[in-house]
Design an enzyme around this catalytic site. Sequence first.
Site, mmCIF file in Angstrom:
data_model
loop_
_atom_site.group_PDB
_atom_site.id
_atom_site.type_symbol
_atom_site.label_atom_id
_atom_site.label_comp_id
_atom_site.label_asym_id
_atom_site.label_seq_id
_atom_site.Cartn_x
_atom_site.Cartn_y
_atom_site.Cartn_z
ATOM 1 N N ASP A 46 0.841 -1.206 0.000
ATOM 2 C CA ASP A 46 0.000 0.000 0.000
ATOM 3 C C ASP A 46 0.878 1.259 0.000
ATOM 4 O O ASP A 46 0.364 2.384 -0.073
ATOM 5 C CB ASP A 46 -1.022 0.000 1.146
ATOM 6 N N ASP A 85 -1.204 -6.106 -0.368
ATOM 7 C CA ASP A 85 -1.579 -5.516 0.923
ATOM 8 C C ASP A 85 -3.074 -5.291 1.040
ATOM 9 O O ASP A 85 -3.706 -4.769 0.101
ATOM 10 C CB ASP A 85 -0.903 -4.147 1.085
ATOM 11 N N LYS A 115 -1.339 -9.426 2.724
ATOM 12 C CA LYS A 115 -0.598 -9.009 3.918
ATOM 13 C C LYS A 115 -1.449 -8.025 4.700
ATOM 14 O O LYS A 115 -2.142 -7.200 4.101
ATOM 15 C CB LYS A 115 0.737 -8.361 3.524
ATOM 16 N N GLU A 117 -1.468 -5.648 8.645
ATOM 17 C CA GLU A 117 -0.631 -5.140 9.726
ATOM 18 C C GLU A 117 -1.248 -5.415 11.095
ATOM 19 O O GLU A 117 -2.462 -5.313 11.263
ATOM 20 C CB GLU A 117 -0.433 -3.622 9.561
ATOM 21 N N GLU A 184 9.193 -4.699 10.530
ATOM 22 C CA GLU A 184 9.614 -3.381 10.021
ATOM 23 C C GLU A 184 10.061 -2.474 11.159
ATOM 24 O O GLU A 184 9.358 -2.339 12.180
ATOM 25 C CB GLU A 184 8.456 -2.717 9.237
HETATM 26 O O1 KIV Z 1 3.423 -1.332 1.683
HETATM 27 C C1 KIV Z 1 4.589 -1.729 1.635
HETATM 28 O O2 KIV Z 1 5.334 -1.455 0.683
HETATM 29 C C2 KIV Z 1 5.086 -2.532 2.750
HETATM 30 C C3 KIV Z 1 6.560 -2.787 2.818
HETATM 31 C C4 KIV Z 1 7.285 -1.558 3.144
HETATM 32 C C5 KIV Z 1 6.872 -3.898 3.751
HETATM 33 O O3 KIV Z 1 4.336 -2.931 3.569
#
Ligand code: KIV
Length: 267
Positions: A46, A85, A115, A117, A184
Site C-alpha cells: 500500500d 496488501d 498481507k 498489519e 519493520e
Molecule cells: O506497503 C509496503 O510497501 C510494505 C513494505 C514496506 C513492507 O508494507
Amino acid sequence: MNKRKTILDIQKMKHDGEKISVLTAYDYPFAKLLDAAGIDILLVGDTVGVVVNGHDTTLPVTLEEMIYHTRAVVRGASSALVVADLPFLSYQVDLRDARLNAGRLVKEGGAQAVKLEGGVHVAGTIQAIVDMDVPVVGHIGLTPQSIHRMGGYRVQGRREEQARQLLADARAVEKAGAFALVLEGIPAPLASEITASLTIPTIGIGAGLDCDGQVLVLHDILGLCDQFSPKFVKHYADVSTIVTAAATDYIDDVKSGRFPGPEHSFK
Ligand code: KIV
C-alpha cells in the site's frame, strides 16, 4: 515459462537457510523486470499510495486501487509469488469485511497471498482469512497504517515492554496461521530473537541482518523518491537522473526540430 513460487517454496527457504528476496511492485513493466531478475516475492504494497500516487501516508489507499495494481503486477510476473496488501479500513472493522476483501485481492487481483498489519489484536482476523484458504503474511513493528498512534515513522520495540509485546505479537501471528511475517523498523537484536523463535520466515525492512529475507520499496532502491530516505534503504540506481536527462534531451530535440527525423516518418 517458469513455475510460480508457492508459499511452500518460501517456507522451505527458511529451513534451507536460503535468504528470501522481496521487492514492492505496482505495475506491469516493473513486475516483469523484477520477475525476470529472479525476485522471490513481489509485494504490491500500500506504499503505492505514497511512492506512485503522491499521498503523505498509506491511509488513503483503497481496496479498488490495490486490486487494480495487483492485476497489473500479476500480469507481469510468472515466477514470483505475488502478495497484495490489505489497505487501511479493509480488514479492521469486522471479520466479514476482512474475509471478503482478502478474497477480492485473490479473485479479482490474482494475488496468491495477502498481507495485513498488526499482532495479537489481528490474530483472529488472520485466522479467519487463513480459514478460507487465503495465505496471509503478517506485518509488525513499525506499521505505517498506525502512523497516528505511533506519532510518526519511529523504530518500535526499543523499550523492554514494547519488545516483549512484539515477541507476543510475532507468536500470535504465527499461531493464527500466517505463513510469513514482515518485521519493520525494529532493533536488529530483537528481530534476530523473533526470527529464531518462529518456524515461519521473517522478512525484514529496517530490522537488521538476521531476518530470513529482506524487503525494500522499489522506488527507494531506484532513487525515484524525492521524500526523506530512511537509514535502512540502500540505493542501487539513480533512475531519476536518467529519466530527467532523457526528458530534457527529448524536449531539446522537439524544440530544435531534431526529432522526428525522416527515419521516424512514414513515406
Ligand atoms: O506497503 C509496503 O510497501 C510494505 C513494505 C514496506 C513492507 O508494507
